[in-house]
Write a protein that holds these residues in place. Structure first.
Motif, PDB file in Angstrom:
ATOM      1  N   UNK A 145       0.831  -1.208   0.000  1.00 49.97           N
ATOM      2  CA  UNK A 145       0.000   0.000   0.000  1.00 49.97           C
ATOM      3  C   UNK A 145       0.864   1.257   0.000  1.00 49.97           C
ATOM      4  N   UNK A 146       1.958   1.235   0.757  1.00 48.86           N
ATOM      5  CA  UNK A 146       2.866   2.379   0.806  1.00 48.86           C
ATOM      6  C   UNK A 146       3.505   2.631  -0.557  1.00 48.86           C
ATOM      7  N   UNK A 147       4.002   1.588  -1.185  1.00 46.76           N
ATOM      8  CA  UNK A 147       4.656   1.743  -2.487  1.00 46.76           C
ATOM      9  C   UNK A 147       3.673   2.240  -3.543  1.00 46.76           C
ATOM     10  N   UNK A 148       2.472   1.741  -3.508  1.00 47.32           N
ATOM     11  CA  UNK A 148       1.461   2.176  -4.469  1.00 47.32           C
ATOM     12  C   UNK A 148       1.116   3.651  -4.265  1.00 47.32           C
ATOM     13  N   UNK A 149       0.946   4.058  -3.003  1.00 44.88           N
ATOM     14  CA  UNK A 149       0.615   5.454  -2.709  1.00 44.88           C
ATOM     15  C   UNK A 149       1.744   6.381  -3.143  1.00 44.88           C
ATOM     16  N   UNK A 150       2.978   5.931  -2.978  1.00 44.54           N
ATOM     17  CA  UNK A 150       4.121   6.753  -3.363  1.00 44.54           C
ATOM     18  C   UNK A 150       4.196   6.910  -4.883  1.00 44.54           C
ATOM     19  N   UNK A 151       3.938   5.847  -5.597  1.00 42.55           N
ATOM     20  CA  UNK A 151       3.940   5.921  -7.058  1.00 42.55           C
ATOM     21  C   UNK A 151       2.850   6.856  -7.567  1.00 42.55           C
ATOM     22  N   UNK A 191       4.744   7.452   4.370  1.00 38.13           N
ATOM     23  CA  UNK A 191       4.550   8.226   3.143  1.00 38.13           C
ATOM     24  C   UNK A 191       5.000   9.668   3.338  1.00 38.13           C
ATOM     25  N   UNK A 192       4.749  10.237   4.504  1.00 39.10           N
ATOM     26  CA  UNK A 192       5.191  11.599   4.789  1.00 39.10           C
ATOM     27  C   UNK A 192       6.713  11.692   4.766  1.00 39.10           C
ATOM     28  N   UNK A 193       7.374  10.665   5.282  1.00 38.61           N
ATOM     29  CA  UNK A 193       8.842  10.649   5.262  1.00 38.61           C
ATOM     30  C   UNK A 193       9.348  10.611   3.828  1.00 38.61           C
ATOM     31  N   UNK A 194       8.713   9.797   2.996  1.00 36.08           N
ATOM     32  CA  UNK A 194       9.120   9.713   1.594  1.00 36.08           C
ATOM     33  C   UNK A 194       8.890  11.037   0.871  1.00 36.08           C
TER      34      UNK A 194
END
Length: 209
Positions: A145-151, A191-194
């Motif tokens: 979920x994190x990777x998808x949100x970042x993309x 996600x905020x860190x990314x």
């Protein structure tokens, strides 16, 4: 051989009992000893209760009402510690419950006292980018979920550019780990860190010929 006769006349038994030396010191002492043993046993049962000592990693940490109540207390603690991650926490601590009879006035072991003697861990997932540990998440679903949100942050569309997918240039790995509860982060925080990190990106504009 003639049959042996046994006298069962009640009067004969009374006579026999009357002949016993009831007033002798030995007889009186024996009777008193018997009464003391019986009385002491009754007193012990009345002033004590069944219980169980709780032993954690070889250390006696307290007393619970029974083995069953001790196991239930432990289960409650593990469920509470892992509730935020959707699973029960786990421990490597060695726990024993040794049954005994305890004075009625004992104070039972509290949940907080037992919790303070345990070391918890959560079966989690570590996310690595370019072989560097980035985040520890509750499970593989949250890592995806994190990777998808970042993309999706970089997927945009306008009149000059139609970007429908984003790929990571660096290798991304996930692996199962045993993590302390405080080491696990949420998708939102990760996600905020990314977003705030030093992320290099390249944009390609597709032009019509």
């Amino acid at each position: 051989m003639q049959p042996v006769k046994i006298n069962v006349d009640p009067k004969s038994w009374v006579k026999t009992l009357n002949k016993l030396p009831w007033k002798s010191p030995k007889m009186i002492g024996g009777a008193l000893a018997t009464l003391l043993v019986l009385g002491g046993g009754g007193y012990y049962l009345n002033t004590t209760a069944p219980a169980a000592y709780v032993v954690v990693n070889g250390e006696t940490v307290g007393i619970v009402e029974s083995v069953g109540s001790g196991e239930e207390l432990l289960e409650q603690i593990l469920e509470e510690e892992g509730a935020a991650f959707g699973e029960a926490a786990q421990i490597h601590d060695q726990i024993e419950f040794n049954t005994a009879r305890i004075d009625n006035g004992y104070t039972p072991l509290s949940k907080e006292e037992l919790k303070g003697k345990l070391s918890f861990f959560i079966e989690a997932v570590e996310l690595k980018i370019a072989d560097h540990s980035m985040f520890t998440l509750a499970d593989q679903k949250e890592a995806d979920e994190l990777l998808k949100a970042y993309q999706e942050m970089y997927v945009k569309e306008d009149e000059n550019n139609k970007l429908t997918s984003v790929a990571f240039e660096e290798e991304i790995k996930t692996q199962d780990v045993e993590a302390l509860p405080e080491e696990i982060t949420t998708v939102e925080k990760a996600l905020e860190v990314l977003k705030q990190g030093n992320v290099q990106k390249e944009e390609y504009v597709v032009e019509e010929n």
